[in-house]
Enzyme design. Structure first.
Site, PDB file in Angstrom:
ATOM      1  N   ARG A 155      50.963  19.023  31.484  1.00  0.00           N
ATOM      2  CA  ARG A 155      52.013  18.004  31.496  1.00  0.00           C
ATOM      3  C   ARG A 155      52.153  17.338  32.857  1.00  0.00           C
ATOM      4  NH1 ARG A 155      55.254  20.255  26.895  1.00  0.00           N
ATOM      5  NH2 ARG A 155      56.846  18.695  26.515  1.00  0.00           N
ATOM      6  N   ARG A 181      64.348  16.912  13.045  1.00  0.00           N
ATOM      7  CA  ARG A 181      63.395  18.032  13.068  1.00  0.00           C
ATOM      8  C   ARG A 181      64.068  19.373  12.765  1.00  0.00           C
ATOM      9  NH1 ARG A 181      59.554  18.679  17.922  1.00  0.00           N
ATOM     10  NH2 ARG A 181      61.468  18.235  19.081  1.00  0.00           N
ATOM     11  N   ARG A 217      63.746  13.995  28.379  1.00  0.00           N
ATOM     12  CA  ARG A 217      62.372  14.444  28.089  1.00  0.00           C
ATOM     13  C   ARG A 217      61.430  13.246  27.983  1.00  0.00           C
ATOM     14  NH1 ARG A 217      63.524  17.734  22.894  1.00  0.00           N
ATOM     15  NH2 ARG A 217      61.255  17.759  22.689  1.00  0.00           N
TER      16      ARG A 217
HETATM   17  P1  AP5 Z   1      57.744  21.170  23.708  1.00  0.00           P
HETATM   18  O1  AP5 Z   1      58.186  22.140  22.713  1.00  0.00           O
HETATM   19  O2  AP5 Z   1      56.313  21.079  24.057  1.00  0.00           O
HETATM   20  O3  AP5 Z   1      58.324  19.761  23.283  1.00  0.00           O
HETATM   21  P2  AP5 Z   1      57.709  18.260  23.359  1.00  0.00           P
HETATM   22  O4  AP5 Z   1      56.421  18.040  24.036  1.00  0.00           O
HETATM   23  O5  AP5 Z   1      58.843  17.513  23.881  1.00  0.00           O
HETATM   24  O6  AP5 Z   1      57.251  17.971  21.949  1.00  0.00           O
HETATM   25  P3  AP5 Z   1      58.024  18.223  20.669  1.00  0.00           P
HETATM   26  O7  AP5 Z   1      57.844  19.652  20.246  1.00  0.00           O
HETATM   27  O8  AP5 Z   1      59.433  17.703  20.785  1.00  0.00           O
HETATM   28  O9  AP5 Z   1      57.319  17.225  19.637  1.00  0.00           O
HETATM   29  P4  AP5 Z   1      55.909  17.218  18.908  1.00  0.00           P
HETATM   30  O10 AP5 Z   1      55.079  16.123  19.455  1.00  0.00           O
HETATM   31  O11 AP5 Z   1      55.299  18.583  18.838  1.00  0.00           O
HETATM   32  O12 AP5 Z   1      56.376  16.742  17.471  1.00  0.00           O
HETATM   33  P5  AP5 Z   1      56.545  17.553  16.105  1.00  0.00           P
HETATM   34  O13 AP5 Z   1      55.216  17.805  15.484  1.00  0.00           O
HETATM   35  O14 AP5 Z   1      57.472  18.696  16.309  1.00  0.00           O
HETATM   36  O15 AP5 Z   1      58.494  21.426  25.112  1.00  0.00           O
HETATM   37  C1  AP5 Z   1      59.866  21.734  25.162  1.00  0.00           C
HETATM   38  C2  AP5 Z   1      60.271  22.032  26.600  1.00  0.00           C
HETATM   39  O16 AP5 Z   1      59.540  23.175  27.107  1.00  0.00           O
HETATM   40  C3  AP5 Z   1      59.965  20.920  27.613  1.00  0.00           C
HETATM   41  O17 AP5 Z   1      60.978  19.952  27.645  1.00  0.00           O
HETATM   42  C4  AP5 Z   1      59.882  21.725  28.921  1.00  0.00           C
HETATM   43  O18 AP5 Z   1      61.172  22.071  29.395  1.00  0.00           O
HETATM   44  C5  AP5 Z   1      59.205  23.013  28.481  1.00  0.00           C
HETATM   45  N1  AP5 Z   1      57.737  22.921  28.594  1.00  0.00           N
HETATM   46  C6  AP5 Z   1      56.833  22.997  27.574  1.00  0.00           C
HETATM   47  N2  AP5 Z   1      55.587  22.879  28.039  1.00  0.00           N
HETATM   48  C7  AP5 Z   1      55.688  22.729  29.379  1.00  0.00           C
HETATM   49  C8  AP5 Z   1      54.735  22.536  30.407  1.00  0.00           C
HETATM   50  N3  AP5 Z   1      53.422  22.465  30.149  1.00  0.00           N
HETATM   51  N4  AP5 Z   1      55.199  22.408  31.671  1.00  0.00           N
HETATM   52  C9  AP5 Z   1      56.512  22.478  31.955  1.00  0.00           C
HETATM   53  N5  AP5 Z   1      57.465  22.652  31.033  1.00  0.00           N
HETATM   54  C10 AP5 Z   1      57.057  22.766  29.733  1.00  0.00           C
HETATM   55  O19 AP5 Z   1      57.250  16.412  15.211  1.00  0.00           O
HETATM   56  C11 AP5 Z   1      58.587  16.025  15.456  1.00  0.00           C
HETATM   57  C12 AP5 Z   1      59.318  15.804  14.120  1.00  0.00           C
HETATM   58  O20 AP5 Z   1      58.728  14.675  13.458  1.00  0.00           O
HETATM   59  C13 AP5 Z   1      59.182  16.973  13.132  1.00  0.00           C
HETATM   60  O21 AP5 Z   1      60.381  17.101  12.435  1.00  0.00           O
HETATM   61  C14 AP5 Z   1      58.046  16.557  12.168  1.00  0.00           C
HETATM   62  O22 AP5 Z   1      58.210  17.111  10.879  1.00  0.00           O
HETATM   63  C15 AP5 Z   1      58.186  15.051  12.191  1.00  0.00           C
HETATM   64  N6  AP5 Z   1      56.905  14.374  12.065  1.00  0.00           N
HETATM   65  C16 AP5 Z   1      55.754  14.679  12.713  1.00  0.00           C
HETATM   66  N7  AP5 Z   1      54.772  13.813  12.387  1.00  0.00           N
HETATM   67  C17 AP5 Z   1      55.348  12.930  11.510  1.00  0.00           C
HETATM   68  C18 AP5 Z   1      54.851  11.780  10.818  1.00  0.00           C
HETATM   69  N8  AP5 Z   1      53.581  11.375  10.946  1.00  0.00           N
HETATM   70  N9  AP5 Z   1      55.694  11.089  10.034  1.00  0.00           N
HETATM   71  C19 AP5 Z   1      57.014  11.479   9.902  1.00  0.00           C
HETATM   72  N10 AP5 Z   1      57.531  12.570  10.503  1.00  0.00           N
HETATM   73  C20 AP5 Z   1      56.704  13.273  11.312  1.00  0.00           C
END
Ligand code: AP5
Length: 223
Positions: A86, A125, A169
């Site tokens: 990241r 979500r 974020r």
């Molecule tokens: P993390 O859990 O990694 O969160 P993020 O990157 O913000 O990503 P998300 O999990 O929110 O989203 P996603 O892209 O995976 O989407 P999803 O598939 O769930 O990180 C959380 C925290 O941890 C960070 O803020 C930080 O504090 C810490 N952290 C983590 N890694 C770190 C690192 N490397 N360094 C430092 N700190 C770190 O989909 C979202 C929703 O949309 C779901 O409900 C899904 O069902 C829906 N959806 C998905 N695709 C579709 C579609 N095509 N159409 C309709 N709905 C859809």
């Protein structure tokens, strides 16, 4: 393979499907931190205050965590990275660890969508704390309301999915993580862009097509 993209774009959703199909391990740093938090480990307690504020957990902590995970992946087994790297410090550390293990990144898949799509998805979500499957009350609801389709665990709405934290974020993504696209573009890794605002199945097919296209093909295997 690295899945790169903003919060809510579908990295977790696509990562689960990809890993299933290709028999790959997943390294999902958000899930690792959430498990550590649930278990109340020192790492989890340290991570909590950063996560709740929508800030990144310090690079040193993340690099050590990912190195430990990577070392336990069996030789030759593919890995999908979701949420890591990241920052440029994490990207450089990952390259170093992979070199030590005699491995390399083959593909970076960049998933893209506008902020308003991301904010709505995150609001809807619901996640499984056990297996990492994600659902959405608007677009991809669980068969039984509130329960994971895969293992029937109760689904949760993440604490860092509140609107103010999501805004932070997103800011952090644009400031610190998006520049990694240029970092990988300038290296010899294949970088491909897939719209994340299409249906889940369409995004998955697009990712698989990209992987097929970019994977070296040995014609002798056709015989
Ligand atoms: P993390 O859990 O990694 O969160 P993020 O990157 O913000 O990503 P998300 O999990 O929110 O989203 P996603 O892209 O995976 O989407 P999803 O598939 O769930 O990180 C959380 C925290 O941890 C960070 O803020 C930080 O504090 C810490 N952290 C983590 N890694 C770190 C690192 N490397 N360094 C430092 N700190 C770190 O989909 C979202 C929703 O949309 C779901 O409900 C899904 O069902 C829906 N959806 C998905 N695709 C579709 C579609 N095509 N159409 C309709 N709905 C859809």
């Amino acid at each position: 393979m690295i899945l790169l993209g903003p919060p809510g774009v579908g990295k977790g959703t696509q990562g689960v499907l990809l890993a299933d199909v290709h028999g790959m391990s997943r390294i999902v740093t958000g899930d690792l931190l959430r498990s550590a938090r649930a278990e109340g480990t020192p790492l989890g307690l340290e991570a909590q205050r950063y996560m709740d504020a929508g800030e990144l957990v310090p690079d040193g902590v993340m690099n050590a965590l990912v190195k430990e995970c990577l070392e336990s992946v069996p030789d030759g087994r593919g890995v999908v990275f979701d949420g890591f790297p990241r920052t440029d410090v994490q990207a450089t550390a990952l390259q170093g660890t992979l070199e030590e293990l005699g491995r390399a990144i083959d593909h970076v898949i960049v998933l893209e969508a506008e902020n308003d799509v991301l904010v709505r998805r995150i609001a809807g979500r619901r996640s499984c704390p056990e297996c990492g499957c994600v659902f959405n009350v608007y677009s991809n609801s669980a068969e039984q309301e509130g329960l994971c389709d895969r293992d029937q665990s109760p689904l949760v709405h993440r604490a860092d999915d509140e609107p103010e934290t999501v805004r932070r974020r997103l800011e952090i993504y644009h400031e610190l993580t998006e520049p990694l696209i240029a970092f990988y573009e300038q290296s010899d890794v294949s970088v491909s862009y897939v719209p994340g605002d299409q249906a889940v199945e369409d995004a998955q097919s697009a990712i698989r097509s990209v992987i097929l296209l970019m994977t070296p093909h040995d014609p002798s295997e056709d015989a």
